[in-house]
Design an enzyme around this catalytic site. Structure first.
Site, short mmCIF file in Angstrom:
data_model
loop_
_atom_site.label_atom_id
_atom_site.label_comp_id
_atom_site.label_asym_id
_atom_site.label_seq_id
_atom_site.Cartn_x
_atom_site.Cartn_y
_atom_site.Cartn_z
N ASP A 105 2.62 18.15 -0.80
CA ASP A 105 3.97 17.66 -0.92
C ASP A 105 4.32 17.27 -2.48
O ASP A 105 4.14 17.76 -3.22
CB ASP A 105 4.41 16.94 0.18
N HIS A 270 3.77 20.73 8.49
CA HIS A 270 3.75 20.60 7.06
C HIS A 270 2.60 19.43 6.94
O HIS A 270 1.94 19.50 5.92
CB HIS A 270 5.10 19.90 6.90
#
Length: 290
Positions: A105, A270
């Site tokens: 990320d 994620h």
């Protein structure tokens, strides 16, 4: 205080008066792990413990996050170029001029910039669940881009984003911890609360990090693309199939930047380093053999 078993913690000066809270453990060639949003270095706890069996594993909180310093935002204080310089200085502080690098990320964006700006220092690059900043802005379009509302919110000039988020920080940050977790709860006892506490105390610096991606980080990527610069080292990318949802080929996007690319679409959410740490550590280990 939650710690990574077998790891020590220290504050490391990386220049400009900024110190990064850093966990370090293991012995051998260096691997640096950079965390994502809205997390801290603790997101790597399982992967770091695995890799520490035969590597020196260096796991910081990014500037502006966790227990690292949170300097007042200036024109490039939270640019990924500045974070890249932090990363090189951090590894050097532990005696490593060359190191493998993995990011998730926001940390993946910092890792990408580190590898672009300092190819002589980065031997291998792993990126978890992003595309580079310039490509990110280009592929976000239509109703599918609603999933990235926070990018647009935090891109606004100073004042409004900070005020809105600070009014209900737990609600804001918890939204992402729930919405992006693939229907699982991968964090474990106390970890979600640790992330919320750390983010609650870092609203201004987190917003500054995201704001940089709509400005200076974007400019840096566009300049590299125009100059034809690419990543010089072996690269592994692990991503959800969100490229298909937004109508683009994520592997092709990455291939334009990384000639030596292993791109994998994975079935995890994620927060894959916490949901499937064995698979993530295994992919990093495979990368290190290339």
């Amino acid at each position: 205080m939650t710690v990574i078993p077998g790891f020590g913690r220290q504050r490391v000066h990386v220049g400009g008066g900024v110190h990064l809270n850093t966990a370090v453990g293991g012995d051998g060639p260096a691997v640096v792990l950079l965390h994502g949003f809205p997390q801290t270095h603790l997101m790597w706890r399982h992967v770091a413990a695995d890799l520490a069996a035969d590597h020196t594993v260096i796991v910081p909180d990014l500037r502006g996050y966790g227990d690292s310093d949170k300097p007042e935002a200036g024109p490039d204080t939270y640019s990924k170029r500045t974070m890249a310089a932090d990363t090189v200085a951090l590894a050097a502080a532990f005696g490593f001029e060359r190191f493998a690098l993995a990011g998730h990320d926001r940390g993946a964006l910092a890792a990408f910039r580190t590898a672009m700006d300092h190819p002589g220092h980065v031997t291998h690059l792993a990126s978890l669940d992003v595309v580079p900043t310039a490509d990110m802005w280009e592929v976000l379009a239509g109703a599918g881009a609603a999933v990235a509302f926070h990018l647009y919110l935090m891109a606004q000039p100073p004042g409004l984003p900070e005020t809105l988020i600070a009014a209900a920080p737990d609600a804001f940050f918890a939204h992402f911890l729930s919405a992006w977790n693939n229907g699982a709860e991968p964090f474990g006892a106390g970890i979600r609360e640790a992330y919320l506490a750390a983010s609650r105390d870092a609203v201004a610096s987190i917003v500054a990090d995201f704001r940089a991606s709509a400005g200076i980080d974007h400019e840096h990527d566009l300049a590299d693309r125009a100059a034809g610069r690419v990543l010089a080292m072996p690269v592994t990318v692990l991503q959800q199939d969100w490229g298909a949802a937004l109508g683009y080929d994520a592997a092709a996007v990455w291939r334009a930047w990384a000639p030596d690319l292993d791109h994998r679409t994975v079935p995890y959410g994620h927060f894959m380093a916490e949901e499937a740490p064995g698979a993530v550590a295994g992919a990093i280990r495979e990368l290190l053999l290339r």
